[in-house]
Design an enzyme around this catalytic site. Structure first.
Site, PDB file in Angstrom:
ATOM      1  N   GLU A  22      -3.850  -8.955  -0.226  1.00 12.37           N
ATOM      2  CA  GLU A  22      -4.436  -8.773   1.109  1.00 12.37           C
ATOM      3  C   GLU A  22      -5.947  -8.706   0.961  1.00 12.37           C
ATOM      4  O   GLU A  22      -6.459  -7.962   0.120  1.00 12.37           O
ATOM      5  CB  GLU A  22      -3.897  -7.503   1.763  1.00 12.37           C
ATOM      6  CG  GLU A  22      -4.341  -7.300   3.210  1.00 12.37           C
ATOM      7  CD  GLU A  22      -3.624  -6.107   3.851  1.00 12.37           C
ATOM      8  OE1 GLU A  22      -2.391  -5.990   3.669  1.00 12.37           O
ATOM      9  OE2 GLU A  22      -4.295  -5.294   4.514  1.00 12.37           O
ATOM     10  N   GLU A  41       0.832  -1.207   0.000  1.00 16.84           N
ATOM     11  CA  GLU A  41       0.000   0.000   0.000  1.00 16.84           C
ATOM     12  C   GLU A  41       0.869   1.261   0.000  1.00 16.84           C
ATOM     13  O   GLU A  41       0.714   2.162   0.828  1.00 16.84           O
ATOM     14  CB  GLU A  41      -0.966  -0.017   1.196  1.00 16.84           C
ATOM     15  CG  GLU A  41      -1.946  -1.170   1.124  1.00 16.84           C
ATOM     16  CD  GLU A  41      -2.969  -1.181   2.247  1.00 16.84           C
ATOM     17  OE1 GLU A  41      -2.854  -0.339   3.160  1.00 16.84           O
ATOM     18  OE2 GLU A  41      -3.878  -2.024   2.219  1.00 16.84           O
TER      19      GLU A  41
END
Length: 811
Positions: free
Chosen positions: A506, A430
């Site tokens: 994820e 991220e």
């Protein structure tokens, strides 16, 4: 297809582990290299010391301890600790470690190194007052050459300053200190370098496998004209299946380092897989004439795998999905201090659930975790960074990225690239720069570093902005496009990225408190409403029905239903396998640990564990919940996860409440039942025959304690653990679901209580004590062996309850 059809882990380079600070005096030529466990006999001071590196500093009043050590886990929870509840609400600070040791005079003609597997964070190391170096990254492994500064035949002092005082520097609990293992390694002047082998198998068939080996030699000697390299490959039974030798060139012998390559053929290879993780062993010897001057062991797993844009993932030619979880590095109440048995227990529980993959979120893991994944059969995504040049936490790695990313990434690759379990490199999680043009510069640079050391695995990044504006994807640096969440976009992946390969890096982030239930269960709750809005609710609980998610995530069932539907979805890594310290979404203080885990912080499965077990394994499953202690007349939702059956029938006090069947893409069935005390019984059937029966009974008042050890026999090695589950039972042996009795623990014999827990994310009880309240009827005590064999008596007492005693053995 990724041509490496095997990779290996540079294992413990020799079986020789010494328990003292003195070197072995056996002939060096016979032993090759010597590896000394350097974890014992340190002194520790919490707080800065102006001259902590000098021999003039008196450390006699410092605390004596053995490594690995995490001082934060010993502290008190407080919302005022700078780490904040996001970082576990435990203290950081500065700590000093010192150790004295003696090196024999006969070692003057050898090389001596100190190796650290990980120090959190900003470590500075001295030997005899000489500065060896500084490493800011708390997750990276490193070593220093002690040779020029040692006093042979007399006392030496190694000192380590650890600075974790500037916080917040992490978005989760980091721990503080020398929390991974330390070794002293002694070699000849000419020896195999640190992480000095690289194994690939570019060709694998049922008939044979080609094993290519590169060996990097560090050459601190002159006149090695008789130098040669000998390598043997052993199967699991210890039989030599291939061997050979090689000679450096005369030009190489004049270099300070050089690499020698060789190739071998293993006939009828046994392939490494998640179901049969077969391992070979490569033993490489460096000879000077006939004398062995170094030896080095590399663990080899022969396998091949492929990520396909349309068909997804395959291992050894067999299609399969990666069924993985993400986990942080803490071990619950043990903190960040690495322990092999604690890691093994986690992996065993995940394996029993059907899990076959681990993502090392969001940093290089302890090497012991990768060793276990090799041995136990897990597919690993090995992740490097949580951020690049832009910050997520005020004082995180972005402060060091520009100066240190190349060195840190190279060291990670060199250390880890031989593991057969690793099949994906992740260069970021991220990353805030996904949306910035700087990613067009950084992502290719990182990919080039990876490719310079290993071209055999695909590279990914875990993207929370996986749309086509993502600059990391646009850079062309990644081979697998990783999606964090965005499960509603999975089906349209090829519309967005034609011909590209997919991995769900994820997923999910479902929220549950183990043992806590609210009705109704069939409506989805989004907590918090938005990630930037505080969420306050009395009790800080989350219902354990799979019906609560954060705004970016999903319930467990939501994502798995999509994932199982499409072949091109190669696999998933669920956030998370275990609860972890820090990041207590959806709450903040007084919560101090996560709600995301499929298994709670103490290692007790939440109910959704059995949903995955029913979907991911072939073993028969029937799990009904919740407990059966309610207010009379209350409507209670009864859920059942099951497999290998056509239907489940539910009975209350002998009366049938009807038969339920999963239809469509259902993953559970439900009855809404008016509560009356007694007995709930579920029976699953296939073709009319009973498969399994499960019962839940109304529990009475707490009456006694039950103790269940995961292992009653442990090793007397000073590190092995027995995890003891503590259950509060009524007089008839039923777990009391709301029991919160305070239980005191006592150990007699050659062991001590390492920590205690109960899985409650709101509890502020310390971990390093000999008592714990039960949480929904359960608590945990972790007993750690001393180094002397004998019987260990563990006793649990609680006011008003029958005492319970358990006898363990250390051998």
């Amino acid at each position: 297809m990724y041509a490496i059809k095997s990779i290996a882990r540079v294992a413990k380079l020799s079986s020789l582990l010494l328990a003292t600070a003195l070197f072995c005096t056996k002939s060096f030529a016979q032993q090759g290299r010597q590896i000394q466990d350097f974890d014992k006999g340190w002194r520790f001071n919490l707080g800065d010391v102006a001259t902590g590196e000098t021999s003039e500093t008196n450390d006699s009043q410092w605390r004596s301890l053995n490594l690995p050590h995490d001082w934060s886990i010993e502290g008190k929870f407080s919302k005022d600790n700078p780490a904040s509840p996001e970082g576990g609400a435990l203290p950081g600070g500065i700590g000093w470690y010192r150790k004295t040791f003696t090196v024999p005079a006969g070692s003057k003609d050898k090389q001596t190194y100190i190796e650290f597997d990980g120090v959190y964070q900003k470590s500075t190391v001295w030997i005899n007052g000489h500065l060896l170096g500084y490493r800011p990254n708390g997750y990276i492994s490193f070593r220093y050459d002690l040779t020029p500064y040692l006093k042979y035949g007399s006392t030496n002092l190694v000192a380590v300053k650890v600075d974790n005082s500037v916080q917040p520097n992490s978005r989760w609990y980091s721990g503080s200190g020398i929390y991974r293992n330390v070794r002293l390694v002694t070699t000849a002047k000419t020896a195999i370098d640190q992480w000095g082998t690289y194994v690939t198998t570019p060709q694998v068939t049922d008939a044979s496998a080609t094993v290519d080996l590169k060996v990097k030699i560090k050459n601190n000697a002159t006149g090695n004209n008789a130098l040669s390299i000998k390598t043997s490959i052993y199967d699991a039974a210890g039989k030599v299946v291939a061997n050979g030798g090689s000679l450096p060139s005369k030009e190489q012998l004049n270099d300070t380092s050089f690499t020698v390559a060789s190739s071998f053929t293993v006939k009828s290879p046994k392939l490494w897989s998640v179901d049969n993780p077969y391992l070979y062993k490569i033993v490489t010897e460096v000879l000077d004439g006939k004398a062995i001057i170094d030896n080095y062991t590399t663990t080899l797993g022969i396998r091949y795998f492929n990520f396909d844009a349309d068909k997804g993932f395959s291992l050894n030619g067999k299609p399969m999905k990666i069924l993985g979880v993400c986990d942080h590095h803490d071990l619950g109440s043990l903190g960040a201090a690495v322990n092999v048995r604690a890691l093994e227990r986690q992996l065993q529980m995940l394996k029993d659930m059907g899990c076959n993959g681990i993502r090392t979120s969001h940093n290089p893991p302890a090497p012991e975790l990768l060793d276990l994944c090799d041995k136990m059969g897990f597919i690993v995504m090995d992740e490097a960074f949580d951020c690049w040049e832009w910050k997520k936490a005020t004082y995180d790695y972005h402060l060091f990225f520009k100066e240190w990313h190349k060195r840190d990434l190279e060291d990670q690759l060199l250390r880890d690239r031989n593991h057969p379990s690793i099949m994906i490199w992740s260069i970021g999680n991220e990353i805030p720069q996904q949306a910035d043009t700087s990613a067009l510069r950084i992502a290719p640079e990182l990919a080039a570093i990876v490719h310079s050391l290993d071209k055999t695995r695909p590279i990914t990044t875990a993207n929370d902005r996986p749309d086509t504006s993502n600059k990391i994807v646009k850079s062309g640096a990644i081979d697998l496009i990783g999606y964090n969440y965005h499960q509603y976009d999975y089906a349209k992946f090829h519309d967005r990225y034609p011909g590209k390969k997919f991995i769900a890096t994820e997923t999910t982030s479902g929220l549950e408190t183990r043992g806590y239930y609210e009705m109704p269960s069939d409506s989805i709750r989004v907590w918090p409403e938005s990630y930037d809005k505080p969420f306050v609710r009395e009790g800080n609980n989350v219902s354990a029905y799979d019906n609560t998610r954060p705004p970016w995530g999903s319930t467990h069932e939501m994502t798995w239903k999509v994932m199982k539907k499409y072949d091109f979805l190669s696999g998933m890594f669920i956030w998370t396998g275990f609860d972890y310290l820090g990041e207590p979404t959806p709450y903040s203080w007084p919560s101090r640990s996560s709600y995301f885990g499929i298994i709670d912080l103490a290692g007790f499965p939440k109910d959704v564990y059995y949903m995955y077990q029913s979907e991911w394994t072939d073993k028969p499953v029937l799990h009904i919940f919740p407990h059966w202690n309610w207010t009379p007349g209350k409507m209670v939702d009864i859920w059942a996860y099951y497999n290998n059956a056509d239907e489940v029938e539910l009975f209350l006090n002998g009366k049938s409440l009807g038969v339920k069947k999963k239809t469509g893409d259902d993953l559970h069935i439900m009855w809404r039942v008016k509560y009356e005390p007694g007995n709930l019984k579920a029976i699953s059937r296939k073709n009319g025959k009973v498969v399994l029966t499960r019962e839940v009974k109304t529990a009475g008042e707490p009456a006694k304690i039950q103790l269940i050890a995961d292992r009653k026999a442990i090793k007397a090695d000073g590190k092995d653990l027995s995890f003891i589950t503590v259950k509060i039972l009524d007089k008839d042996g039923n777990v009391v679901p709301d029991a919160d009795n305070l239980v005191d623990f006592k150990v007699n014999g050659e062991a001590f209580i390492a920590s205690v827990d109960n899985g409650d994310p709101v509890s502020h009880e310390p971990f390093k004590v000999n008592y714990r309240k039960a949480f929904h009827g359960l608590a945990l005590a972790i007993v750690q062996a001393n180094e002397k064999a004998g019987n260990i008596t563990f006793t649990a007492t609680s006011k008003g309850l029958q005492t319970s005693t358990l006898v363990l053995t250390s051998k």
